[in-house]
Every structure is written in structure tokens, then in C-alpha cells.
Enzyme design. Structure first.
Site, short mmCIF file in Angstrom:
data_model
loop_
_atom_site.label_atom_id
_atom_site.label_comp_id
_atom_site.label_asym_id
_atom_site.label_seq_id
_atom_site.Cartn_x
_atom_site.Cartn_y
_atom_site.Cartn_z
CG ASP A 13 -36.36 20.98 24.65
OD1 ASP A 13 -37.39 21.67 24.43
OD2 ASP A 13 -36.06 19.99 23.96
CB ALA A 14 -34.63 26.08 24.16
#
Length: 125
Positions: A13-14
Site C-alpha cells: 500500500d502507500a
């Protein structure tokens, strides 16, 4: 049996943490590895025995994160098998520390009728 792998960027994810949805994929990779190791890759099972191995349940417990670039191992076994159902148990480890555990349950279906059939002898442990 142990399956080894590295975390790819697209799986994160980020924040660079492996997204939870990837663990079932890792489990599937480990199952494919197992079938190859016993000399019966999934393609062979499908074609020679005319069956599909299907997932009927899945559970995952997340304990610690994996990050982009981490190398990890999946230790797995087949703790339960009867005539029609079998399960895999997975322990995901990084540097010897457990980061997740999971279990999947499977049955075999006839590819034409889509009915549950007995587990072929070649898959029995």
C-alpha cells in the site's frame, strides 16, 4: 514444506506495507509449489484426473506487517484430510518471526459435472 518469496512493490500500500489481500495469494502460491514438488502440478491434476481443486474456506490472522523488499517463508502442512476434504495450514515467517498464520480448506470437483469427488490418491499424504 517451505515456500520462499520476496515482497514486490505492487503488493504494498502507500506505506510500503503488504496489503492484507495478498496473503491468500501467497497461500495459493505455496499450494502450487507443493503440487509441483510432489510431481503433480495443478495443470496435470486438471488434465489427467479431470478435477479442479477448489477453495471452500479461508482464514488469516495477521500478527506483524511485511514490507516492500522483505524476504519471507511460508511453512505449510496438510493437517486434515478425509475422503472429500483437506486443509492446508500456513505460517508466514520473516527472519524466524511469525507475521501471519492461516488455513484453507479444499475439495475436489469433477470438471464436467462440478460435483464433489474423492481426493485422488496422488494427493494423499
Amino acid at each position: 514444506m517451505i515456500y520462499r518469496r520476496k515482497v514486490f512493490f505492487y503488493e504494498t500500500d502507500a506505506q510500503g506495507i503488504v496489503h492484507h489481500s495478498n496473503y491468500p495469494r501467497y497461500f495459493e502460491e505455496a499450494r502450487g509449489f507443493y503440487l509441483e514438488q510432489i510431481g503433480h502440478p495443478y495443470e496435470k491434476i486438471r488434465e489427467e484426473y479431470n478435477i479442479d481443486i477448489v477453495l471452500v474456506s479461508l482464514s488469516v490472522q495477521y500478527r506483524k506487517p511485511l514490507f516492500f523488499g522483505d524476504t519471507f517463508e511460508i511453512h505449510f502442512s496438510i493437517p486434515k484430510m478425509d475422503r472429500f476434504r483437506f486443509s492446508f495450514r500456513y505460517t508466514v515467517k520473516k527472519d524466524g518471526e511469525t507475521v501471519a498464520v492461516g488455513e484453507t480448506e479444499h475439495v475436489c470437483l469433477d470438471r464436467k459435472s462440478r460435483k464433489i469427488v474423492s481426493i485422488p490418491e496422488v494427493l494423499r499424504i
